[in-house]
Design a protein around this motif. Structure first.
Motif, PDB file in Angstrom:
ATOM      1  N   PRO A  43       0.834  -1.207   0.000  1.00 30.22           N
ATOM      2  CA  PRO A  43       0.000   0.000   0.000  1.00 30.22           C
ATOM      3  C   PRO A  43       0.864   1.251   0.000  1.00 30.22           C
ATOM      4  O   PRO A  43       2.073   1.207   0.261  1.00 30.22           O
ATOM      5  N   ASN A  44       0.241   2.384  -0.303  1.00 29.88           N
ATOM      6  CA  ASN A  44       0.958   3.651  -0.243  1.00 29.88           C
ATOM      7  C   ASN A  44       1.537   3.856   1.153  1.00 29.88           C
ATOM      8  O   ASN A  44       0.868   3.589   2.159  1.00 29.88           O
ATOM      9  N   ALA A 211       4.332  -4.106   3.850  1.00 33.44           N
ATOM     10  CA  ALA A 211       3.191  -3.409   4.435  1.00 33.44           C
ATOM     11  C   ALA A 211       3.685  -2.617   5.631  1.00 33.44           C
ATOM     12  O   ALA A 211       4.092  -3.201   6.646  1.00 33.44           O
ATOM     13  N   TYR A 212       3.702  -1.294   5.464  1.00 36.05           N
ATOM     14  CA  TYR A 212       4.060  -0.381   6.549  1.00 36.05           C
ATOM     15  C   TYR A 212       5.401  -0.754   7.183  1.00 36.05           C
ATOM     16  O   TYR A 212       5.543  -0.857   8.391  1.00 36.05           O
ATOM     17  N   GLY A 213       6.385  -0.962   6.299  1.00 34.12           N
ATOM     18  CA  GLY A 213       7.750  -1.170   6.745  1.00 34.12           C
ATOM     19  C   GLY A 213       8.168  -2.597   6.940  1.00 34.12           C
ATOM     20  O   GLY A 213       9.356  -2.889   7.072  1.00 34.12           O
ATOM     21  N   LYS A 214       7.236  -3.547   6.956  1.00 33.78           N
ATOM     22  CA  LYS A 214       7.565  -4.944   7.214  1.00 33.78           C
ATOM     23  C   LYS A 214       7.410  -5.794   5.953  1.00 33.78           C
ATOM     24  O   LYS A 214       6.471  -5.606   5.179  1.00 33.78           O
ATOM     25  N   LEU A 215       8.343  -6.726   5.771  1.00 31.86           N
ATOM     26  CA  LEU A 215       8.252  -7.682   4.678  1.00 31.86           C
ATOM     27  C   LEU A 215       7.260  -8.769   5.070  1.00 31.86           C
ATOM     28  O   LEU A 215       7.513  -9.554   5.978  1.00 31.86           O
ATOM     29  N   LEU A 304      -3.233  -9.654   2.787  1.00 32.92           N
ATOM     30  CA  LEU A 304      -2.027  -9.222   3.490  1.00 32.92           C
ATOM     31  C   LEU A 304      -2.173  -7.801   4.015  1.00 32.92           C
ATOM     32  O   LEU A 304      -1.705  -7.474   5.106  1.00 32.92           O
ATOM     33  N   MET A 305      -2.848  -6.946   3.235  1.00 29.52           N
ATOM     34  CA  MET A 305      -3.093  -5.576   3.692  1.00 29.52           C
ATOM     35  C   MET A 305      -3.933  -5.572   4.963  1.00 29.52           C
ATOM     36  O   MET A 305      -3.664  -4.815   5.899  1.00 29.52           O
ATOM     37  N   ASP A 306      -4.950  -6.435   4.986  1.00 29.43           N
ATOM     38  CA  ASP A 306      -5.837  -6.489   6.151  1.00 29.43           C
ATOM     39  C   ASP A 306      -5.106  -6.976   7.402  1.00 29.43           C
ATOM     40  O   ASP A 306      -5.509  -6.659   8.520  1.00 29.43           O
ATOM     41  N   GLN A 307      -4.034  -7.754   7.200  1.00 32.61           N
ATOM     42  CA  GLN A 307      -3.276  -8.276   8.334  1.00 32.61           C
ATOM     43  C   GLN A 307      -2.259  -7.279   8.875  1.00 32.61           C
ATOM     44  O   GLN A 307      -1.745  -7.451   9.967  1.00 32.61           O
ATOM     45  N   SER A 308      -1.967  -6.242   8.097  1.00 33.96           N
ATOM     46  CA  SER A 308      -0.913  -5.302   8.475  1.00 33.96           C
ATOM     47  C   SER A 308      -1.491  -4.138   9.273  1.00 33.96           C
ATOM     48  O   SER A 308      -2.695  -3.889   9.271  1.00 33.96           O
ATOM     49  N   GLN A 309      -0.607  -3.419   9.945  1.00 33.91           N
ATOM     50  CA  GLN A 309      -0.999  -2.281  10.764  1.00 33.91           C
ATOM     51  C   GLN A 309      -0.265  -1.043  10.300  1.00 33.91           C
ATOM     52  O   GLN A 309       0.958  -1.056  10.161  1.00 33.91           O
ATOM     53  N   ASP A 310      -1.008   0.013  10.032  1.00 28.42           N
ATOM     54  CA  ASP A 310      -0.425   1.261   9.545  1.00 28.42           C
ATOM     55  C   ASP A 310       0.500   1.863  10.599  1.00 28.42           C
ATOM     56  O   ASP A 310       0.080   2.204  11.698  1.00 28.42           O
ATOM     57  N   ASN A 311       1.791   1.995  10.238  1.00 28.72           N
ATOM     58  CA  ASN A 311       2.743   2.538  11.197  1.00 28.72           C
ATOM     59  C   ASN A 311       2.663   4.048  11.329  1.00 28.72           C
ATOM     60  O   ASN A 311       3.390   4.648  12.122  1.00 28.72           O
TER      61      ASN A 311
END
Length: 318
Positions: A43-44, A211-215, A304-311
């Motif tokens: 994501p952006n 996603a937000y810095g994490k592979l 995968l986007m849904d599993q990630s957390q916006d940093n």
């Protein structure tokens, strides 16, 4: 016996980059082999561009280490830069110069020997010869893209960096661009490309999902899709019913994603049994056609986007 061609062109471990209190790239590790086209998705704001710049010494990491083209990314960045071509998101050439004049200017910057010959070769390779006297500012998006790529490969780099290179370009121009990228890779050039287009990701040899810095995932498209662990049903029917069905299914236990594709829904979940139970009530409904299917790369991407957390999300206060 170790053959140089079998050694990674890029090998990094634990790359980390912070801006203030925010960690933009969080302990990123990756190996890239010669001639590979490596796609970076996310994501952006996920750190794709920052990661790519660290991989090739354009940006110094706060933590981590590694090599690019045999050079240390921390201490030998200048040597790396001489062997890299970098195509940015925005068109960055002189719009009041012609195509040929822009390429000649780039050739002078690199102090290329036989620069006129190399400019002519680049014009012919990218199909720009008939337009060489056209002002860059008057070009369409597809032709600007060709000029940018011609400038990037003028000095015959070993590594090509493409930062969302086909944004705003029509499908025909995008396909021609990717055909050229595959030819370059077949000749031994290594390519790192960030993209949001799933069809472009599928043309890469391997992809890395950030996603937000994490592979979050790394591998071939098939490996990434399989690694998402999704079970998926496709259901098609009358458009109005498909729209209401999407609403009916959203939030049911076992249904983690409902994505419409025209008159078809992709209904996915990581627990196949619970997913089957959730859709069972609708399986015999007249007008709906159900089929079990493999998840698409886009299904895996959204999962995968849904599993990630916006940093960069506001921090919660206790």
């Amino acid at each position: 016996m170790n053959d140089a061609a079998e050694q990674p062109v890029i090998s990094v471990k634990g790359l980390t980059k912070r801006y203030g209190k925010r960690t933009v790239v969080d302990h990123f590790s990756l190996d890239v082999m010669r001639g590979q086209i490596y796609g970076f998705l996310g994501p952006n704001g996920s750190g794709k561009t920052t990661t790519i710049r660290m991989l090739c010494g354009l940006l110094v990491p706060d933590e981590g280490e590694g090599t690019c083209l045999g050079h240390d990314i921390r201490t030998e960045s200048w040597a790396i830069k001489q062997r890299v071509g970098y195509m940015t998101q925005r068109f960055s050439f002189y719009e009041d110069l012609t195509i040929a004049e822009n390429l000649d200017f780039v050739a002078r910057l690199y102090s290329l020997p036989d620069r006129r010959k190399k400019v002519t070769g680049a014009l012919e390779r990218l199909g720009l010869a008939d337009r060489k006297n056209q002002l860059a500012g008057s070009l369409s998006g597809g032709w600007k893209q060709r000029l940018a790529l011609a400038a990037c490969i003028l000095h015959e780099p070993d590594l090509l960096l493409l930062d969302e290179p086909t944004a705003g370009v029509d499908p025909k121009a995008r396909r021609a661009f990717w055909d050229e990228i595959h030819e370059l890779a077949a000749g031994g050039m290594t390519v790192l490309v960030s993209t949001h287009y799933m069809d472009e990701a599928e043309r890469c040899h391997r992809i890395a999902y950030l996603a937000y810095g994490k592979l979050m995932a790394d591998g071939t498209v098939e490996e990434v899709v399989k690694g998402a662990g999704l079970s998926t049903w496709h259901v098609s029917g009358p458009p109005r019913r498909i729209a209401t069905l999407a609403h009916d299914l959203a939030g049911k236990e076992g249904v983690e994603m409902v994505a419409p594709f025209g008159a078809t829904l992709h209904v996915s979940g990581s627990d196949g049994g619970k997913l089957d139970a959730a859709v069972a009530a609708y399986k015999d409904e007249a007008g709906l056609e159900w089929s079990r299917s493999e998840p698409s790369l886009e299904d895996a991407f959204i999962h995968l986007m849904d599993q990630s957390q916006d940093n960069f999300a506001p921090e919660k206060r206790g």
